[in-house]
Design a protein around this motif. Structure first.
Motif, PDB file in Angstrom:
ATOM      1  N   LEU B 143       0.778  -1.265   0.034  1.00 38.41           N
ATOM      2  CA  LEU B 143      -0.056   0.031   0.082  1.00 38.41           C
ATOM      3  C   LEU B 143       0.884   1.415  -0.011  1.00 38.41           C
ATOM      4  O   LEU B 143       0.651   2.242  -0.754  1.00 38.41           O
ATOM      5  N   LEU B 144       1.773   1.291   0.859  1.00 41.05           N
ATOM      6  CA  LEU B 144       2.772   2.470   0.803  1.00 41.05           C
ATOM      7  C   LEU B 144       3.478   2.807  -0.382  1.00 41.05           C
ATOM      8  O   LEU B 144       3.712   3.805  -0.922  1.00 41.05           O
ATOM      9  N   ALA B 145       4.272   1.529  -0.869  1.00 37.34           N
ATOM     10  CA  ALA B 145       4.957   1.822  -2.116  1.00 37.34           C
ATOM     11  C   ALA B 145       4.024   2.093  -3.279  1.00 37.34           C
ATOM     12  O   ALA B 145       4.393   2.902  -4.189  1.00 37.34           O
ATOM     13  N   GLY B 146       2.758   1.487  -3.232  1.00 33.40           N
ATOM     14  CA  GLY B 146       1.948   1.547  -4.548  1.00 33.40           C
ATOM     15  C   GLY B 146       1.438   2.931  -4.299  1.00 33.40           C
ATOM     16  O   GLY B 146       1.299   3.811  -5.428  1.00 33.40           O
ATOM     17  N   THR B 147       1.142   3.711  -3.264  1.00 29.90           N
ATOM     18  CA  THR B 147       0.598   4.919  -3.027  1.00 29.90           C
ATOM     19  C   THR B 147       1.756   6.006  -3.718  1.00 29.90           C
ATOM     20  O   THR B 147       1.613   6.850  -4.350  1.00 29.90           O
ATOM     21  N   GLY B 148       2.951   5.739  -3.075  1.00 33.59           N
ATOM     22  CA  GLY B 148       3.993   6.460  -3.348  1.00 33.59           C
ATOM     23  C   GLY B 148       4.516   6.466  -4.951  1.00 33.59           C
ATOM     24  O   GLY B 148       4.572   7.572  -5.572  1.00 33.59           O
ATOM     25  N   ILE B 149       4.469   5.362  -5.647  1.00 29.99           N
ATOM     26  CA  ILE B 149       4.872   5.310  -6.912  1.00 29.99           C
ATOM     27  C   ILE B 149       3.369   5.916  -7.685  1.00 29.99           C
ATOM     28  O   ILE B 149       3.653   6.658  -8.803  1.00 29.99           O
ATOM     29  N   GLY B 151       1.264   8.045  -6.768  1.00 30.37           N
ATOM     30  CA  GLY B 151       1.167   9.368  -6.423  1.00 30.37           C
ATOM     31  C   GLY B 151       2.331  10.148  -7.358  1.00 30.37           C
ATOM     32  O   GLY B 151       2.082  11.131  -7.879  1.00 30.37           O
ATOM     33  N   GLY B 152       3.505   9.575  -7.329  1.00 27.81           N
ATOM     34  CA  GLY B 152       4.518  10.252  -7.804  1.00 27.81           C
ATOM     35  C   GLY B 152       4.507  10.279  -9.298  1.00 27.81           C
ATOM     36  O   GLY B 152       4.793  11.325  -9.996  1.00 27.81           O
ATOM     37  N   ALA B 153       4.143   9.158  -9.910  1.00 28.20           N
ATOM     38  CA  ALA B 153       3.915   9.232 -11.478  1.00 28.20           C
ATOM     39  C   ALA B 153       2.937  10.184 -11.778  1.00 28.20           C
ATOM     40  O   ALA B 153       2.927  11.101 -12.727  1.00 28.20           O
ATOM     41  N   GLY B 154       1.785  10.179 -10.906  1.00 31.93           N
ATOM     42  CA  GLY B 154       0.868  11.201 -11.482  1.00 31.93           C
ATOM     43  C   GLY B 154       1.308  12.832 -11.290  1.00 31.93           C
ATOM     44  O   GLY B 154       0.893  13.488 -12.257  1.00 31.93           O
ATOM     45  N   ALA B 155       1.893  12.903 -10.170  1.00 33.87           N
ATOM     46  CA  ALA B 155       2.565  14.363 -10.109  1.00 33.87           C
ATOM     47  C   ALA B 155       3.523  14.630 -11.295  1.00 33.87           C
ATOM     48  O   ALA B 155       3.256  15.749 -11.840  1.00 33.87           O
ATOM     49  N   ALA B 156       4.196  13.882 -11.666  1.00 31.94           N
ATOM     50  CA  ALA B 156       5.230  13.871 -12.751  1.00 31.94           C
ATOM     51  C   ALA B 156       4.294  14.050 -14.134  1.00 31.94           C
ATOM     52  O   ALA B 156       4.858  15.086 -14.751  1.00 31.94           O
ATOM     53  N   PHE B 157       3.589  13.341 -14.211  1.00 32.95           N
ATOM     54  CA  PHE B 157       2.731  13.259 -15.604  1.00 32.95           C
ATOM     55  C   PHE B 157       1.931  14.526 -15.503  1.00 32.95           C
ATOM     56  O   PHE B 157       1.593  15.115 -16.667  1.00 32.95           O
ATOM     57  N   LEU B 158       1.023  14.764 -14.688  1.00 32.10           N
ATOM     58  CA  LEU B 158       0.327  15.925 -14.705  1.00 32.10           C
ATOM     59  C   LEU B 158       0.748  17.303 -14.763  1.00 32.10           C
ATOM     60  O   LEU B 158       0.515  18.116 -15.223  1.00 32.10           O
ATOM     61  N   GLY B 159       2.013  17.520 -13.822  1.00 28.21           N
ATOM     62  CA  GLY B 159       2.350  18.681 -13.604  1.00 28.21           C
ATOM     63  C   GLY B 159       3.436  18.945 -14.843  1.00 28.21           C
ATOM     64  O   GLY B 159       3.487  20.304 -15.287  1.00 28.21           O
ATOM     65  N   ARG B 160       4.195  18.023 -15.364  1.00 24.01           N
ATOM     66  CA  ARG B 160       4.875  18.353 -16.567  1.00 24.01           C
ATOM     67  C   ARG B 160       6.379  19.400 -16.618  1.00 24.01           C
ATOM     68  O   ARG B 160       6.407  20.287 -17.479  1.00 24.01           O
ATOM     69  N   LEU B 161       6.239  19.756 -15.158  1.00 25.54           N
ATOM     70  CA  LEU B 161       7.448  20.776 -14.918  1.00 25.54           C
ATOM     71  C   LEU B 161       8.595  20.008 -14.193  1.00 25.54           C
ATOM     72  O   LEU B 161       8.323  18.998 -13.365  1.00 25.54           O
ATOM     73  N   GLY B 167       9.505  16.289  -7.406  1.00 22.12           N
ATOM     74  CA  GLY B 167       8.525  15.826  -6.192  1.00 22.12           C
ATOM     75  C   GLY B 167       8.035  14.343  -6.695  1.00 22.12           C
ATOM     76  O   GLY B 167       8.116  13.609  -5.398  1.00 22.12           O
ATOM     77  N   GLY B 168       7.668  14.110  -7.649  1.00 24.94           N
ATOM     78  CA  GLY B 168       7.188  12.844  -8.026  1.00 24.94           C
ATOM     79  C   GLY B 168       8.175  11.613  -7.777  1.00 24.94           C
ATOM     80  O   GLY B 168       7.813  10.611  -6.858  1.00 24.94           O
ATOM     81  N   VAL B 169       9.498  11.830  -7.950  1.00 23.75           N
ATOM     82  CA  VAL B 169      10.397  10.923  -7.670  1.00 23.75           C
ATOM     83  C   VAL B 169      10.638  10.744  -6.429  1.00 23.75           C
ATOM     84  O   VAL B 169      10.437   9.554  -5.852  1.00 23.75           O
ATOM     85  N   ILE B 170      10.791  11.930  -5.542  1.00 20.20           N
ATOM     86  CA  ILE B 170      10.814  11.930  -4.003  1.00 20.20           C
ATOM     87  C   ILE B 170       9.682  11.235  -3.340  1.00 20.20           C
ATOM     88  O   ILE B 170       9.708  10.163  -2.433  1.00 20.20           O
ATOM     89  N   MET B 171       8.337  11.389  -3.884  1.00 21.14           N
ATOM     90  CA  MET B 171       7.171  10.428  -3.373  1.00 21.14           C
ATOM     91  C   MET B 171       7.298   9.037  -3.629  1.00 21.14           C
ATOM     92  O   MET B 171       7.116   8.380  -2.639  1.00 21.14           O
ATOM     93  N   ALA B 172       7.762   8.450  -4.689  1.00 13.60           N
ATOM     94  CA  ALA B 172       7.908   7.426  -5.112  1.00 13.60           C
ATOM     95  C   ALA B 172       8.912   6.733  -4.410  1.00 13.60           C
ATOM     96  O   ALA B 172       8.714   5.703  -3.587  1.00 13.60           O
TER      97      ALA B 172
END
Lengths: 99, 220
Positions: B143-149, B151-161, B167-172
């Motif tokens: 659950l923790l790893a899945g949420t991190g990965i 969430g991180g992928a979502g932040a990187a993909f949606l933010g595109r900056l 931030g996405g890499v740190i979260m993952a």
């Protein structure tokens, strides 16, 4: 195929210019936006943006209105019906040609 | 202007508009501040669930807070961002009136929300089942790893900056680290959300501060 390519010759040159395409695409995605927002979003200089907006207004693709929000003056731009129509047509022609 | 004209002409005008609006939307850091506050509140509620025992009033209040938090913040932060921009930042960021959300877009948001709710329910079910067996640790870890990965992928993909990608890499990475650390589920979520909330808040405040300190541009 050649007919599709030939359609490119009829493309609207006012909209085809990259800066104006950005402005029109942006205005198509919102109800209205002011000069400052367009400048930030497109990265164009003040003079450049002003010129392109005038060109689009002359063509009847956008409507420009001066107003105030509190004490802050706004130059609000919105796409006209004609602008929406021309952008739709442009989109179709480009899509067909690139297919 | 950074766009090559040939590339611009190969792009659909809708895609051009989305890209430019995304750039303008993230220019003042307010969305990151809102995300940061949301995550910090969420971290606080997770921490309360960790402190209070299951079934106590405190635990139930924290659970209720979580259920009410997301819809309230989803609508509340959008309203607050719009209000702050128009009240205080209009000279810097300009004025824009977005199109009202149509039925199709609402439908898409509803389907995504339903899918996320289903995924959370399934994950919770797996966790509860796992907690009664010897695989409890791995269920928490997943659950923790899945949420991190995710969430991180979502932040990187949606933010595109770049700052969103970092931030996405740190979260993952944090999610994966917590998965192997043996920490409890609620404490793990509290740490994960707290760290992301803090990073997002700091990043948003820095971006906002830089924008506010920029000399005002001349009018048209």
């Amino acid at each position: 195929m050649s007919a599709k390519i030939q359609q490119l010759a009829e493309i609207d040159r006012v909209i085809h210019e990259p800066a104006r395409l950005m402005i029109v695409a942006l205005l198509a995605a919102v109800v209205e936006a002011d000069f400052q927002y367009l400048r930030n979003a497109t990265g164009l200089t003040q003079g450049n943006l002003s010129t392109h907006l005038s060109r689009l207004e002359e063509a009847g693709y956008i409507a420009i209105e001066k107003s105030f929000r509190g004490k802050y003056p706004l130059t609000i731009c919105r796409l006209t019906e004609r602008g929406i129509e021309v952008l739709d047509n442009y989109r179709k022609v480009i899509k067909a040609a690139l297919r | 202007m950074t766009h090559s004209s040939s590339l611009l002409h190969q792009e659909d005008p809708n895609a051009i508009a989305k890209r430019l609006m995304q750039k303008a939307h993230t220019r003042d850091g307010l969305p990151e501040i809102a995300v940061g506050i949301t995550f910090l509140v969420l971290a606080g509620l997770c921490w309360l669930q960790e402190i209070f025992k299951h079934g106590t009033n405190g635990y139930q209040a924290a659970s209720l807070g979580m259920v009410l938090l997301f819809p309230a913040l989803a609508f509340g932060t959008q309203w607050a961002i719009k209000h702050v921009r128009r009240r205080f930042l209009i000279k810097k960021v300009g004025y824009v009136e977005a199109k009202p959300v149509n039925r199709k877009q609402r439908g898409i948001v509803f389907v995504i929300a339903a899918a996320v709710a289903a995924a959370v329910t399934i994950a919770t079910y797996i966790f509860i089942r796992g907690s009664h067996s010897s695989t409890a640790f791995s269920a928490t870890g997943w659950l923790l790893a899945g949420t991190g990965i995710i969430g991180g992928a979502g932040a990187a993909f949606l933010g595109r900056l770049p700052r969103y990608v970092v931030g996405g890499v740190i979260m993952a990475a944090t999610g994966i680290y917590l998965a192997f650390s043996g920490v409890s589920l609620n404490a793990g979520f509290a740490i994960l959300y707290g760290l992301i909330g803090l990073l997002s808040l700091i990043s948003g405040c820095v971006v906002l501060l830089l924008l506010v300190r920029q000399p005002a541009q001349e009018g048209e």
